[in-house]
Design an enzyme around this catalytic site. Sequence first.
Site, PDB file in Angstrom:
ATOM      1  N   HIS A  81      -6.356  19.493  -6.357  1.00 33.26           N
ATOM      2  CA  HIS A  81      -5.850  18.401  -7.191  1.00 33.26           C
ATOM      3  C   HIS A  81      -5.947  17.086  -6.422  1.00 33.26           C
ATOM      4  CE1 HIS A  81      -3.148  15.855  -9.519  1.00 33.26           C
ATOM      5  NE2 HIS A  81      -2.361  15.713  -8.465  1.00 33.26           N
TER       6      HIS A  81
ATOM      7  N   ASP B  15     -28.444  -7.671 -12.089  1.00 33.24           N
ATOM      8  CA  ASP B  15     -28.176  -6.239 -11.871  1.00 33.24           C
ATOM      9  C   ASP B  15     -27.581  -6.122 -10.485  1.00 33.24           C
ATOM     10  OD1 ASP B  15     -28.329  -3.379 -11.581  1.00 33.24           O
ATOM     11  OD2 ASP B  15     -29.865  -3.367 -13.131  1.00 33.24           O
TER      12      ASP B  15
ATOM     13  N   TRP C  46      -4.723  18.186   0.840  1.00 34.91           N
ATOM     14  CA  TRP C  46      -5.845  17.229   0.816  1.00 34.91           C
ATOM     15  C   TRP C  46      -5.964  16.515   2.153  1.00 34.91           C
ATOM     16  CZ3 TRP C  46      -6.656  11.882   1.141  1.00 34.91           C
ATOM     17  CH2 TRP C  46      -5.515  11.094   1.303  1.00 34.91           C
TER      18      TRP C  46
ATOM     19  N   SER D 292     -22.132   8.946  -0.745  1.00 28.96           N
ATOM     20  CA  SER D 292     -22.153   8.238  -2.028  1.00 28.96           C
ATOM     21  C   SER D 292     -21.303   6.973  -1.958  1.00 28.96           C
ATOM     22  CB  SER D 292     -21.665   9.176  -3.124  1.00 28.96           C
ATOM     23  OG  SER D 292     -21.315   8.442  -4.263  1.00 28.96           O
ATOM     24  N   SER D 293     -20.086   7.083  -1.412  1.00 23.82           N
ATOM     25  CA  SER D 293     -19.207   5.911  -1.333  1.00 23.82           C
ATOM     26  C   SER D 293     -19.805   4.830  -0.449  1.00 23.82           C
ATOM     27  CB  SER D 293     -17.859   6.277  -0.728  1.00 23.82           C
ATOM     28  OG  SER D 293     -17.217   7.180  -1.528  1.00 23.82           O
TER      29      SER D 293
ATOM     30  N   HIS E 255      -5.341   5.848   5.974  1.00 13.19           N
ATOM     31  CA  HIS E 255      -4.529   4.748   5.502  1.00 13.19           C
ATOM     32  C   HIS E 255      -5.348   3.646   4.848  1.00 13.19           C
ATOM     33  CE1 HIS E 255      -0.730   3.251   4.502  1.00 13.19           C
ATOM     34  NE2 HIS E 255      -1.265   2.067   4.645  1.00 13.19           N
TER      35      HIS E 255
ATOM     36  N   GLU F  86      -7.955   4.182   3.387  1.00 18.27           N
ATOM     37  CA  GLU F  86      -8.361   4.837   2.147  1.00 18.27           C
ATOM     38  C   GLU F  86      -7.365   4.572   1.011  1.00 18.27           C
ATOM     39  OE1 GLU F  86     -10.865   6.511   0.922  1.00 18.27           O
ATOM     40  OE2 GLU F  86      -9.928   7.408  -0.839  1.00 18.27           O
TER      41      GLU F  86
ATOM     42  N   TYR G 124      -5.625   2.000   0.607  1.00 19.50           N
ATOM     43  CA  TYR G 124      -5.842   0.630   0.136  1.00 19.50           C
ATOM     44  C   TYR G 124      -7.149   0.510  -0.625  1.00 19.50           C
ATOM     45  CZ  TYR G 124      -1.699  -0.502   2.653  1.00 19.50           C
ATOM     46  OH  TYR G 124      -0.405  -0.520   3.073  1.00 19.50           O
TER      47      TYR G 124
ATOM     48  N   SER H 108      -5.148  -8.877 -11.624  1.00 25.59           N
ATOM     49  CA  SER H 108      -5.269 -10.332 -11.504  1.00 25.59           C
ATOM     50  C   SER H 108      -6.234 -10.914 -12.532  1.00 25.59           C
ATOM     51  CB  SER H 108      -5.748 -10.709 -10.105  1.00 25.59           C
ATOM     52  OG  SER H 108      -4.899 -10.151  -9.144  1.00 25.59           O
TER      53      SER H 108
ATOM     54  N   HIS I   2       2.083   5.833  10.797  1.00 29.99           N
ATOM     55  CA  HIS I   2       3.339   5.993  10.056  1.00 29.99           C
ATOM     56  C   HIS I   2       3.325   7.250   9.196  1.00 29.99           C
ATOM     57  CE1 HIS I   2       1.658   3.266   6.642  1.00 29.99           C
ATOM     58  NE2 HIS I   2       1.431   4.504   6.373  1.00 29.99           N
ATOM     59  N   HIS I   3       2.165   7.886   9.082  1.00 25.64           N
ATOM     60  CA  HIS I   3       2.108   9.191   8.413  1.00 25.64           C
ATOM     61  C   HIS I   3       2.494  10.307   9.378  1.00 25.64           C
ATOM     62  CE1 HIS I   3      -0.043   7.606   4.858  1.00 25.64           C
ATOM     63  NE2 HIS I   3      -0.551   6.759   5.723  1.00 25.64           N
TER      64      HIS I   3
ATOM     65  N   THR J  29       1.884  -7.842   0.245  1.00 25.81           N
ATOM     66  CA  THR J  29       1.981  -7.117  -1.020  1.00 25.81           C
ATOM     67  C   THR J  29       2.999  -7.794  -1.928  1.00 25.81           C
ATOM     68  OG1 THR J  29       1.602  -5.159   0.313  1.00 25.81           O
ATOM     69  CG2 THR J  29       2.131  -4.810  -1.989  1.00 25.81           C
TER      70      THR J  29
ATOM     71  N   LYS K  89       1.630 -10.818  -3.656  1.00 25.33           N
ATOM     72  CA  LYS K  89       0.836 -10.501  -4.846  1.00 25.33           C
ATOM     73  C   LYS K  89       1.729 -10.307  -6.069  1.00 25.33           C
ATOM     74  CE  LYS K  89      -3.440  -8.748  -3.262  1.00 25.33           C
ATOM     75  NZ  LYS K  89      -4.126  -9.435  -4.323  1.00 25.33           N
TER      76      LYS K  89
ATOM     77  N   ARG L 129       7.580  19.187   0.221  1.00 29.30           N
ATOM     78  CA  ARG L 129       6.418  19.183  -0.676  1.00 29.30           C
ATOM     79  C   ARG L 129       5.575  20.431  -0.436  1.00 29.30           C
ATOM     80  NH1 ARG L 129       2.427  14.622   1.989  1.00 29.30           N
ATOM     81  NH2 ARG L 129       1.077  15.183   0.276  1.00 29.30           N
TER      82      ARG L 129
END
Lengths: 374, 175, 528
Positions: C74, C103, C139, C167-168, C251, C253, C255, C266, C300-301, C326, C329, C448
Amino acid sequence: MLAKIVASVFLFVITFLPRLSLADWAVNMTEGVTDVSRSVYSLHMQIFWICVAIAVVVFSVMLWSIIHHRKSAGAKAAQFHENTTIELLWTIIPIFILIAMAVPATATLIDMYDTKESDIDIQVTGYQWKWQYQYLSEDLAFFSNLATPKEQISNLAVKNANYLLEVDEPLVIPIGKKVRFLLTSNDVIHSWWVPAFAVKKDAIPGFINEAWTQVEEVGIYRGQCAELCGKDHGFMPIVVKAVPYEDYLVWVSDKKTIIAEQEAAAARVWTMAELMEQGEKVYQTNCAACHQPNGEGISPAFPALKGSVIATQDQQAHIDIVLNGKAGTAMQAYAAQLNAVDLAAVITYERNAWGNNTGDLIAPQYIQSLLKDK
Amino acid sequence: MHKKLILQLSTACLGMFLFGFALVPLYDVFCEITGLNGKVDLVESKKKYHAGVDETRLIKVQFIANRNENMPWKFSAQNKEVVLHPGANGQAIFYVKNTTQREMIGQAIVSVSPSASAKYFHKTQCFCFERQALKAGQEESIGVVFSIDPDIPEEITKMTLSYTFFDITDAIAER
Amino acid sequence: MTSISATEHHGPEKGLMRWILTTNHKDIGSMYLIFSLLMFFIGGSMALIIRMELVEPGLQVVQPEFFNQMTTMHGLIMVFGAVMPAFVGLANWMVPMMIGAPDMALPRLNNFSFWILPFAFTMMLSSLFMDGGAPNFGWTFYAPLSTTYAPPSVTFFIFAMHMAGVSSILGAINIIVTVMNMRAPAMTYMKMPLFVWTWLITAFLLIAVMPVLAGTVTMMLTDIHFGTSFFDAGGGGDPVLFQHLFWFFGHPEVYIMILPAFGIISQIVPTFSRKPLFGYPSMVYATSSIALLSFTVWAHHMFTVGLPLVGELFFMYATMLISVPTGVKVFNWVATMFRGSLTFETPMLFAIAFIVLFTIGGFSGLMLAISPADFQYHDTYFVVAHFHYVLVPGAVFSIMAATYYWLPKWTGYMYDEFLGKCHFWCSFIGLNLTFFPMHFVGLAGMPRRIPDYSLQFADFNMISSMGGFLFGFAQILFVIVIVKCVQGGKKAKAVCWEGAKGLEWSVPSPAPYHTFETPPNLPDEKYP
C-alpha cells in the site's frame, strides 16, 4: 438515489453504534508514572495548546473570509498582493514561538539522556517475537512470551481484558530505584516501549542502546514492540511489574530457586505422558507462531513439522536443529533459551504429535548432558 | 542548448549516486567522531594519555557477551565488571567454545554504551572484527585490554562493553 | 530535438500505436494520470484490506504475514505509483502550456520515462503471487528485515524500485530542461506560475535524492546476493546506516510529494478568490527554503535509534525550523482569500480542505519534531495519522483539485458540478473519519503496522475502518465524473473559471493537440 444512501447510512449507524462503549475511550497520551514521562506529557500538552491557538487564529480569518467575502454575498475582490510588514511579522513571530517550545524540550531530552548512577542494570534483548531480560548484577535471565491464547486471537474464545498485552513472565523492577536498560537484538530491529515510563528505544542487532527509568508507583505497566520486526510484530508485548524493593529482592531469590528446581528436574526420569503434556505447552509458546499449532507451518519460510523428515527420522538431527538452530533461516538456537526438560519435552512432542507417531522419547537427562557440554 | 543542461543534470545524478556510496565511509568517520551507535575505534591504539592516570575518579565497566540468532557457540564474560581509574589499563576475559560438531567461523562485533563514552574507550588488545575459526568442540579464552581516556566527561561513571558473536561460516564459504 | 514543428501539424495518430509511440506532452500527461489513478485504486484496495482486518480485535480477514505485505505494498504503490506519477502527469500537461512552450524539451525521453512505469509496477505487484509473498518489511524497508530476513521477492522489489527511480529521474531532467530553456521569451523566472516554480524545485530534489535511493537498494542487492555487508552487523556493517541512507532520500521525498501540491493550491486559490496570490515572491522563497532544509532533517525519523544527544537536538531544531516557511505559505493562502470575492466550485472546495487539513497535519508534524515527545509518538498511529493528513488531504486532494480545475481545459467540457461536490464531501467526511481517530489511538499507545490490537483501541479502529470504506468508495464517484466529462457535457469556454489567469487559459478548450508553436506574449504584470 439520495434517499437510498441516507437510509443505508442510517441503518449502518444503528447497527454499529451500540457496540461503541464510550466509557473506556482513551484519547490522549498517558501521564505515566515517572518524572520523565510527566515532563514529556506536559511538553506534549503545551505544544498541543500552542498549535490549537495558532489554528484558531488562522482558521478564524479563513472562516471570516469564507462567510463575508463570498461573491454570492456581493463581495468585490481587493487587488492587494503583498505587505512587507505583515509578511515579516508572520515569519518572525513563529520563530519566537518555536524557541519557547525548544527550551523545555531540550531540558527534558537532556534528562532522558542522563543514564549515570543507576541502581539496577537490565539487559533487554529482542527476539522474533519475544523479549529476553537479563539482570546483569544477578545471575538471572528469562524470556517473556505473549500469554494470550491462540483461540482468543482467532476469535474462538472470549478475549481477556489484557488481550495481547499479557506475558507469561513479566519483567519485575523495584520502585524508587534507577533502572538502566541495555537494549540489543538477536535478529532484526525491535523497539522496546513502555508508554507509562516514556521509554522507547530501538534494539539493534550487534549494537547496544541505553534507556533508564525510575518508577514511583507500584503497578503493572504494559507496552508493545514499536518497530516492525516481521510476522508477529503485533504479538510481542512488554509487561513490567513495579514492586517495592523488599518484594523485588524476594522475587529475585524465588525466581532463582524456581529456575534451579526446573534445571534439577532434568535429572529425574520423565514419562511419555508428562513429556507430551509439557512439550505441548512449550510448543505453543515457542514454536507455534511459525510452525503453527497444527504443525503444518507456513510455506515456504516456516516448514511443516507434521510428517516432516526432521521430526520423523534421524533423532540426532532433530535435536541438533532445535538446540543449535539453522543458519540463514528464522530457526533460532533454543539451547540458549529453554532448559533441558523443556527441550526434551518439545522434541518428544514434535516427534509424536499430529500423527508423527515415532514413539521416540527424548530423555531430559540426555539433553542435559548435551547442554553441560556447552 | 539542451545538451549542456542535460549533461550537467546527468552528471549531478551520477554524482548523487556515488555520494550515496560515499556516505558509507563518511558515516563510519562520523560514528567514530561522535561515538554514534557505540562504535569504537577499530584500530588498536597505543595511546598514551598526557594527563596520566586520574586517580580521583573511578569508572565501572561492565562486560556483556551476546550471540546473534543462530550462533550456537557458548560465549560468556568471565569477569562481569571492572572498576578502574581513567588512564589505567583494565582487562576483560571472554570465554568462547564451539559446541557444534563442525568447524565454524565467528566474528565478534563490539559496541559501547552510553554512546557518548565510545570515543574515550581505547583498546590495546581486542578480538573484535576479527574472524575466529573454531574447530568442533574447541574452546578459547580471549582477553581484551583497554583503557579509558581521562578526558571522559564527569557525568559518565558507568560504561558497558558489549560483544556480539555472529556466525559468518556460510558467508565466508559463499565468498 | 527542438526542430519537431513544421511537419507535425496533423492531429494524433489513430489506435493503440498513438499511445505507445506518442511524444506529445498532452498524451503522455494523460497516460501518467490514468496510470496513477489505476495505482490509486490498487493501493486503495490494499488499504481497505488493512482496514477490514482492523475493524475488530482478533484476526478475521487476513493472517499477519499477508497483512504486512498489504501495509508495505500500500505504501509503496501510493508513494511511487500514485502520487509521484500523478504530479509528473500534471506537469506534463500543464508546464509547457503554462510557460508557453510547444512541448516538453525531450519528447522521446518523455515517452520512455512513462513506459518504464507500467513494467516497474507490474513487476512489483507480481511479487504478491511469488513464493514467500510480496515484500513485507514496510515501505521504509529497514535492514536487516529487508535483507537477511526478507522473502525471495525482495530482488524483484529492488529492480522495480530501480526502474521507478530511473523513470522519476528522467522525468525530472525533462522538466528542468523544459522550464529552464523553453519558457516564452517574456517569461522571467519571477513571472513563472507557482506550479511551475514548485515543480522546478521538486525536480531538483528528485535529481538529488532518487540516485541515493538507487544506491541504497543497490547496496541491499549486493548484501543479499553478493556477500557484501553494508547493513549486516555480522560483517562489520551497520543496520542504522540503512536508516540514515533511506531517510536522506526519504525526507526530501516527502517534500517531493507536497511541493507540487503547494503549487497547485497557489494556482487555484487566487482563481476562485478573484484576487492575485498574496506574497508571490515569499512563496517562491519559502518553497526553496523548505527544499533546502529538507536535506538537514532526515534523522528526525530516527529519534529512538540512539542518536547522541547533540544529534537529537540538531535534528529537532532543524525540523522545527521548517514550520516557519511552511507557515508562511499557509498565511499567504489565507491572505489571498481575505477580502477576495470567493466562489466554491469543486476545485476550490478541495483547495480549502487542503489548507485546513494540511495545516492540521503540519501541527502534528511540529509535535513529532519535539524529540522527547517523539519518544511517545514514534511508530504509533499518531505518526500514521500525521502523514496521512499531509498526504491524503495534502498531496491527493491537490491532485483532485487540479483535475477538477483543468479537466475542462483537457476535455473541452465542464464536469458535473453536483457529482464533483458529492465526491468532495464524501471524501472529506470519509478521510476525517478515517484518520482523525488515529491520533487518539496513537496517543493512547497503539503501535503502527500491527494486524491485531488490544481491546482499548477497538472503538476508534472501527470508526477508522468505516471512514476508510466511505473514502474508498467515494473515489468511484471521481471516476464517474471524469468519464462523464470526457464523454461530453456543457462546452467549456477558453477561460472557464471567471478569475483564472495564466497562459494555459489563453488557448481554446479543449487544448489543441499542439499549442504555442510560436511563443506567446505575456500580460504586463509584475507577478503572474
